[in-house]
Scaffold this motif. Structure first.
Motif, mmCIF file in Angstrom:
data_model
loop_
_atom_site.group_PDB
_atom_site.id
_atom_site.type_symbol
_atom_site.label_atom_id
_atom_site.label_comp_id
_atom_site.label_asym_id
_atom_site.label_seq_id
_atom_site.Cartn_x
_atom_site.Cartn_y
_atom_site.Cartn_z
ATOM 1 N N ALA A 5 0.835 -1.204 0.000
ATOM 2 C CA ALA A 5 0.000 0.000 0.000
ATOM 3 C C ALA A 5 0.863 1.244 0.000
ATOM 4 O O ALA A 5 0.585 2.216 -0.711
ATOM 5 C CB ALA A 5 -0.927 -0.009 1.221
ATOM 6 N N PHE A 6 1.925 1.224 0.787
ATOM 7 C CA PHE A 6 2.797 2.396 0.856
ATOM 8 C C PHE A 6 3.489 2.619 -0.484
ATOM 9 O O PHE A 6 3.559 3.754 -0.971
ATOM 10 C CB PHE A 6 3.832 2.211 1.966
ATOM 11 N N THR A 7 3.990 1.556 -1.095
ATOM 12 C CA THR A 7 4.666 1.667 -2.385
ATOM 13 C C THR A 7 3.711 2.179 -3.463
ATOM 14 O O THR A 7 4.084 3.016 -4.293
ATOM 15 C CB THR A 7 5.235 0.304 -2.803
ATOM 16 N N GLU A 8 2.488 1.685 -3.445
ATOM 17 C CA GLU A 8 1.495 2.096 -4.439
ATOM 18 C C GLU A 8 1.228 3.593 -4.383
ATOM 19 O O GLU A 8 1.088 4.261 -5.425
ATOM 20 C CB GLU A 8 0.193 1.339 -4.202
ATOM 21 N N THR A 25 14.957 16.179 0.074
ATOM 22 C CA THR A 25 15.626 15.457 1.162
ATOM 23 C C THR A 25 14.710 15.344 2.368
ATOM 24 O O THR A 25 14.542 14.259 2.947
ATOM 25 C CB THR A 25 16.925 16.169 1.561
ATOM 26 N N ASP A 26 14.100 16.463 2.765
ATOM 27 C CA ASP A 26 13.179 16.437 3.904
ATOM 28 C C ASP A 26 11.944 15.597 3.594
ATOM 29 O O ASP A 26 11.405 14.914 4.472
ATOM 30 C CB ASP A 26 12.758 17.856 4.284
ATOM 31 N N ALA A 27 11.474 15.667 2.345
ATOM 32 C CA ALA A 27 10.307 14.877 1.963
ATOM 33 C C ALA A 27 10.599 13.389 2.088
ATOM 34 O O ALA A 27 9.752 12.613 2.552
ATOM 35 C CB ALA A 27 9.884 15.214 0.531
ATOM 36 N N GLN A 32 10.031 8.264 5.148
ATOM 37 C CA GLN A 32 10.620 7.180 5.929
ATOM 38 C C GLN A 32 9.962 7.085 7.303
ATOM 39 O O GLN A 32 9.603 5.985 7.764
ATOM 40 C CB GLN A 32 12.128 7.412 6.082
ATOM 41 N N GLU A 33 9.776 8.235 7.959
ATOM 42 C CA GLU A 33 9.135 8.247 9.268
ATOM 43 C C GLU A 33 7.678 7.782 9.163
ATOM 44 O O GLU A 33 7.185 7.051 10.027
ATOM 45 C CB GLU A 33 9.198 9.651 9.868
ATOM 46 N N SER A 34 7.007 8.199 8.094
ATOM 47 C CA SER A 34 5.609 7.818 7.909
ATOM 48 C C SER A 34 5.487 6.314 7.667
ATOM 49 O O SER A 34 4.549 5.673 8.157
ATOM 50 C CB SER A 34 5.009 8.590 6.731
ATOM 51 N N TYR A 35 6.434 5.772 6.922
ATOM 52 C CA TYR A 35 6.399 4.332 6.662
ATOM 53 C C TYR A 35 6.561 3.542 7.965
ATOM 54 O O TYR A 35 5.859 2.540 8.190
ATOM 55 C CB TYR A 35 7.505 3.956 5.683
ATOM 56 N N LEU A 36 7.478 3.993 8.819
ATOM 57 C CA LEU A 36 7.684 3.296 10.091
ATOM 58 C C LEU A 36 6.422 3.342 10.944
ATOM 59 O O LEU A 36 6.073 2.361 11.616
ATOM 60 C CB LEU A 36 8.866 3.922 10.837
ATOM 61 N N ARG A 37 5.728 4.485 10.932
ATOM 62 C CA ARG A 37 4.469 4.583 11.677
ATOM 63 C C ARG A 37 3.402 3.683 11.049
ATOM 64 O O ARG A 37 2.605 3.048 11.746
ATOM 65 C CB ARG A 37 4.002 6.034 11.728
ATOM 66 N N GLN A 60 3.481 14.425 9.860
ATOM 67 C CA GLN A 60 4.937 14.404 9.896
ATOM 68 C C GLN A 60 5.515 15.618 9.157
ATOM 69 O O GLN A 60 6.502 16.212 9.589
ATOM 70 C CB GLN A 60 5.459 13.107 9.268
ATOM 71 N N GLY A 61 4.877 15.976 8.028
ATOM 72 C CA GLY A 61 5.336 17.129 7.264
ATOM 73 C C GLY A 61 5.233 18.417 8.060
ATOM 74 O O GLY A 61 6.127 19.273 8.002
#
Length: 298
Positions: A5-8, A25-27, A32-37, A60-61
């Motif tokens: 789902a995340f990749t899609e 870079t920040d995006a 990465q942080e959003s994926y971990l959550r 996160q943004g």
């Protein structure tokens, strides 16, 4: 699966994060942080994965944007967004092309973090005030007021430009030829009277620290830069932020990047990025996507 789902939805999530932050870079850090959550959430409890992921990325943004605001107040010289290399088809979506353009990103930089998030989600991605309110923890009435204020601010400052096209690229080619051969009149004919040239060296390399305004001053600046350019410099054409651009490589290394803002056949803006910290991802093509709004419910 959560990863699927995340990749899609990754292009959409990156686009939202980049428009909120002005930094690829920040995006990427936000994603990465959003994926971990996201990995901590049971997918079976989420009815609308894309909407739920957008909510995570938005929060996160906002956290990153508030921290970035403080850093940018101490930035040396003029700050420009970190350029992203975009596929030519981005220019086919007028809203998307304008929203990631250098000119629009600079306007968005003048908004406070909450105003920027609300404007991006509502005016670019089409989410409703109610959906945005659920994401940022504000009431719907408050979000509506923020959206109105942000839209009025942006519309008063936005600059009109033509998306990347064959005609725009032809103007860039004529500009580069006139600059390289020192044909002053040919160069002047391509510049709008009110043209603005902005350079970003970040205090790390030589670059103009203030915007240069007006056809005469910009022409002198351009010719001076070209005269000082090393003989080994090679120029490549590309598309960045939905705009025609030129890459200047010295001894095979990207030395600086210039994005061209063009309107009604004239160059109205030149955005030159030399800060090496902003050029390290310049060879990466970033897929962008506005998607279609979905409910924010689980």
């Amino acid at each position: 699966m959560a990863e699927d789902a995340f990749t899609e939805h990754r292009p959409l999530l990156f686009t939202i994060a980049y428009e909120m932050l002005g930094s690829a870079t920040d995006a990427e850090d936000v994603l990465q942080e959003s994926y971990l959550r996201w990995r901590t959430v049971d997918p079976a409890t989420v009815r609308h994965p894309r909407a739920y992921l957008v909510r995570i990325v938005t929060r996160q943004g906002l956290n990153h944007l508030r921290a970035a605001k403080a850093r940018r107040e101490e930035y040396v010289g003029t700050w420009l967004p970190e350029p992203i290399r975009t596929a030519p088809e981005v220019s086919d979506d007028a809203i998307l092309a304008e929203s990631v353009s250098m000119a629009m990103m600079l306007v968005l930089e003048t908004l406070n973090p909450t105003e920027r998030a609300v404007f991006v989600l509502h005016d670019v991605f089409g989410y409703t005030h109610r959906e945005i309110a659920a994401s940022i923890g504000r009431t719907e009435v408050t979000v509506r007021q923020i959206a109105h204020r942000a839209r009025r601010h942006v519309h008063a400052r936005r600059r009109r430009f033509d998306s990347d096209s064959d005609a725009a690229r032809a103007i860039v080619e004529r500009f580069l030829l006139a600059a390289a051969t020192g044909e002053v009149q040919a160069l002047m004919d391509l510049l709008a009277p009110e043209i603005v040239q902005i350079s970003d060296g970040g205090g790390k390399v030589v670059a103009a620290r203030r915007p240069i305004i007006g056809r005469d001053d910009v022409a002198r600046f351009v010719l001076g830069v070209i005269r000082s350019t090393a003989a080994t410099t090679r120029v490549e054409h590309a598309t960045y932020n939905g705009m025609p651009a030129a890459r200047f490589l010295t001894d095979g290394e990207l030395d600086w990047l210039v994005a061209f803002e063009i309107h009604d056949g004239r160059i109205t803006g030149l955005y030159g990025i030399r800060n090496p910290e902003k050029l390290h991802l310049a060879d990466t093509v970033h897929p962008l996507d506005r998607g279609e709004p979905q409910p924010w419910k689980r």
